[in-house]
Design an enzyme around this catalytic site. Sequence first.
Site, PDB file in Angstrom:
ATOM      1  CB  CYS A 267       4.817   4.428  -3.955  1.00 30.03           C
ATOM      2  SG  CYS A 267       6.184   5.240  -4.967  1.00 30.03           S
ATOM      3  CG  HIS A 315       6.508   1.699  -7.602  1.00 32.03           C
ATOM      4  ND1 HIS A 315       5.462   2.931  -7.574  1.00 32.03           N
ATOM      5  CD2 HIS A 315       6.496   0.591  -7.252  1.00 32.03           C
ATOM      6  CE1 HIS A 315       4.763   2.232  -6.978  1.00 32.03           C
ATOM      7  NE2 HIS A 315       5.191   0.903  -6.913  1.00 32.03           N
ATOM      8  CG  HIS A 327       3.395  -1.431  -4.588  1.00 35.14           C
ATOM      9  ND1 HIS A 327       3.477  -1.400  -5.827  1.00 35.14           N
ATOM     10  CD2 HIS A 327       2.118  -2.128  -4.296  1.00 35.14           C
ATOM     11  CE1 HIS A 327       3.297  -1.780  -6.625  1.00 35.14           C
ATOM     12  NE2 HIS A 327       2.046  -2.482  -6.129  1.00 35.14           N
TER      13      HIS A 327
END
Length: 353
Positions: A267, A315, A327
């Site tokens: 990520c 994240h 993402h």
Amino acid sequence: MNRRRCATAAITLVCALTVLASPGLAYAAPEPRPTASTSEAPKKSLEQVRQEIDTLYRQAASATDSYNLAEEQAARQSAEIVKLSMEIIKGQQRIDALKDRAGAAARAQYRGGGLPPEARLVLTDDPQLFLDGAGRIKQGHKATKDLLGELTRTQTDLTAYTKDASVQWQRLEAHRVKQAKATKEINGKIAAARKIEDTLEKAELKRLLELEKEVQYTSQTAWLSSGALTEINRSASAQGRKAVQFATAQIGKPYVWGAEGPDSYDCSGLTSQAWLAGGKGIPRTSQEQWRLLPRVAIKDMRPGDLIVYYADASHIGMYIGDGSIVHAPRPNRNVTITGAGSMEILGVVRPDK
């Protein structure tokens, strides 16, 4: 009569004991009834399985951030050690050169008969030579003092560089230990999640993916309805547009923990590389991006901003407008577009603020 009764009773008692003691006649204890503790555990629902898998992958993501940070710090320490090593070499070379100069001065004095300049000056009868010699002696004293001072400073610097290099090496080893620990944890969590997935039938896996999308849709709808985002189509900055273009061009590439492209990403690997393409270097990990980059309110988001998720900032995704992010979700998933509110938002940062 009484004696006969007693004999009869005794015979009866002996016969009864004989029958009870006979090996052919045994009486088993009744079977115990099964208790709740020995009964089979109820099968988990698919929703429970989804939550368990999601937790494992989130824990892996958190460990991935620890790995990435340790890797970044180890690279920085390695570069610092190389720099210090060059300084140590240069310092040693400088000391050798200064010692050579000091040795040359000593040899010159020896060739002059071994007498110090002051003694030779006293023995001269020429006033002009005396004055010239006095000036040279003064210059020589200053040169010697400067030489010794430079030698001392260089030796002090060399000692400091050596000590610094030792400290940096210890830090490098500590970061490598952190990397190894994080690697073990990541692989363990991913293996545990995949082990659960491997027990599911094809139809169950399909339903599991549907449940995942349903949860995301419900969260996204609730977020949009909350009014948290007042304007969904603000204009991006010039750098933000380039970052968004890069990030969306990676759609379909697989998530791989620790990856920074060009074939796969995690990520924060995606967001850091996207902003690098936009002309702005940012920290490598999602936690450092959250900690160090300027923050903006959710209501003021514009494309290119980074949305950080979960309380541990494990994240991160890039806002692309229209209430959506691009993402790299997790292992077994590809870079994709999803609702910005589909996960628990911690906050928003803007690299080019």
